[in-house]
Design an enzyme around this catalytic site. Structure first.
Site, PDB file in Angstrom:
ATOM      1  NE  ARG A 228     -58.182  15.172  35.117  1.00  0.00           N
ATOM      2  CZ  ARG A 228     -56.887  15.151  35.176  1.00  0.00           C
ATOM      3  NH1 ARG A 228     -56.290  13.625  34.758  1.00  0.00           N
ATOM      4  NH2 ARG A 228     -56.238  15.758  35.457  1.00  0.00           N
ATOM      5  CG  HIS A 276     -56.244   8.946  36.766  1.00  0.00           C
ATOM      6  ND1 HIS A 276     -56.529   9.138  36.990  1.00  0.00           N
ATOM      7  CD2 HIS A 276     -54.520   9.386  36.400  1.00  0.00           C
ATOM      8  CE1 HIS A 276     -56.543  11.025  36.812  1.00  0.00           C
ATOM      9  NE2 HIS A 276     -55.336  10.809  36.350  1.00  0.00           N
TER      10      HIS A 276
HETATM   11  C1  GLV Z   1     -53.346  13.406  36.176  1.00  0.00           C
HETATM   12  O1  GLV Z   1     -54.254  12.309  35.657  1.00  0.00           O
HETATM   13  C2  GLV Z   1     -52.712  14.185  35.886  1.00  0.00           C
HETATM   14  O2  GLV Z   1     -53.792  14.994  35.490  1.00  0.00           O
HETATM   15  O3  GLV Z   1     -51.476  13.958  35.948  1.00  0.00           O
END
Ligand code: GLV
Length: 313
Positions: A228, A276
């Site tokens: 993250r 992401h």
């Molecule tokens: C994406 O970041 C997830 O948590 O799968």
């Protein structure tokens, strides 16, 4: 009768999700969270990613919540999250395989300095940057050796890298040297050329990748962040990149997402940014996993990726 109510990714995504569930489990009843006639019931499971607080506040009577993310901090951080409802994280073979492929790509890119090639191509510059170091001569350390981390570490090892891992508690991962606990962190960090972050975001891990941690890596090491954004103190990361402490970074996650247009990480010559996307399994693959989880819970079995409050993930 068990029913799956779909909230993940908003109203426009419900049709695609329902088609995926019809394909893999024709008998499972599904409905849309956004249907004005929907009333939450005690036999319902919800499929969510990042619902609003108002939506979370209506989920307290459900049998289970299944998150389409492997990380669930976005749910736990909301005071409206109903902590008494079992919560299960995304898993499945495709989720792990996609993450492993992404990390392999990122690590190879750092090893060969692919960022320089991209910059040179943009400027039509033909300049050889010879790198004569191989995967077998490169040590990769994976922080976070859970479901995803262990899979990623195995994939890197098969590709020929020297791989070690770090995790909170002692637990062996076949074929990988695993360092456990805070005391072992300095030794782990001192012996990696590329650090991969796959930790869950918890109060213990947020902000963990700071100047002090980066300073423990060999000078010029690489960083891959697929955990993250909030694991990283971004100003410390920039400083480490600017003064050569870090040789490069591949970031799939940032704070915030997306970064503001003028943020220095966008154009940093040592940074590759991706939006992401490291591990986004197909709806069908996720549906298959979700059906397995529901089946386990209906048989009073514990899903492997059940959220545990004491651990925070
Ligand atoms: C994406 O970041 C997830 O948590 O799968």
């Amino acid at each position: 009768m068990v029913r799956l109510v779909i909230s993940s990714d908003g109203p426009a995504a419900v049709g695609g999700w329902r088609a995926a569930f019809r394909a893999v489990a024709p008998h499972l009843q599904t409905c849309s969270w956004y249907d004005p006639a929907y009333r939450p019931g005690p036999d319902d499971y919800a499929l969510v990613w990042h619902p609003s607080s108002a939506d979370l506040a209506r989920m307290g009577g459900l049998r289970g919540i299944i998150c389409t993310g492997a990380g669930v901090n976005q749910l736990l951080g909301d005071p409206a999250f109903p902590h008494h409802v079992p919560l299960v994280r995304m898993g499945g073979a495709q989720t792990a395989a996609l993450m492993a492929d992404y990390v392999l790509w990122a690590v190879l890119g750092l090893l060969r300095d692919a960022r320089t090639w991209a910059i040179q191509q943009d400027a039509r510059i033909w300049r050889e940057n010879h790198v004569s170091r191989t995967s077998a001569e490169t040590r990769v350390g994976v922080m976070g050796m859970g479901h995803l981390g262990a899979h990623v570490a195995g994939h890197l090892r098969h590709a020929g890298f020297m791989v070690s891992g770090w995790r909170r508690s002692t637990q062996d991962v076949p074929g990988i040297r695993v360092f456990a606990g805070r005391e072992a962190l300095p030794e782990f960090l001192a012996n990696v050329d590329i650090l991969v972050n796959l930790l869950p975001s918890t109060p213990q891990t947020r902000g963990m990748i700071d100047h002090a941690l980066l300073a423990r890596l060999p000078r010029g090491a690489g960083l891959v962040n697929v955990g993250r954004g909030d694991h990283v103190v971004q100003d410390d990361l920039l400083r480490a990149l600017d003064d050569g402490m870090l040789g490069g970074a591949v970031l799939d996650v940032t704070t915030p997402e997306p970064l503001p247009p003028d943020h220095p990480l966008w154009r940093h010559e040592r940074v590759t940014l991706t939006p992401h996307v490291a591990s986004w399994a197909s709806q069908e693959a996720q549906a298959r996993y979700v059906v397995e989880v529901i089946d386990q819970m209906e048989h009073n079995e514990r899903p492997a990726l059940l959220y545990e409050p004491a651990r925070g993930y």
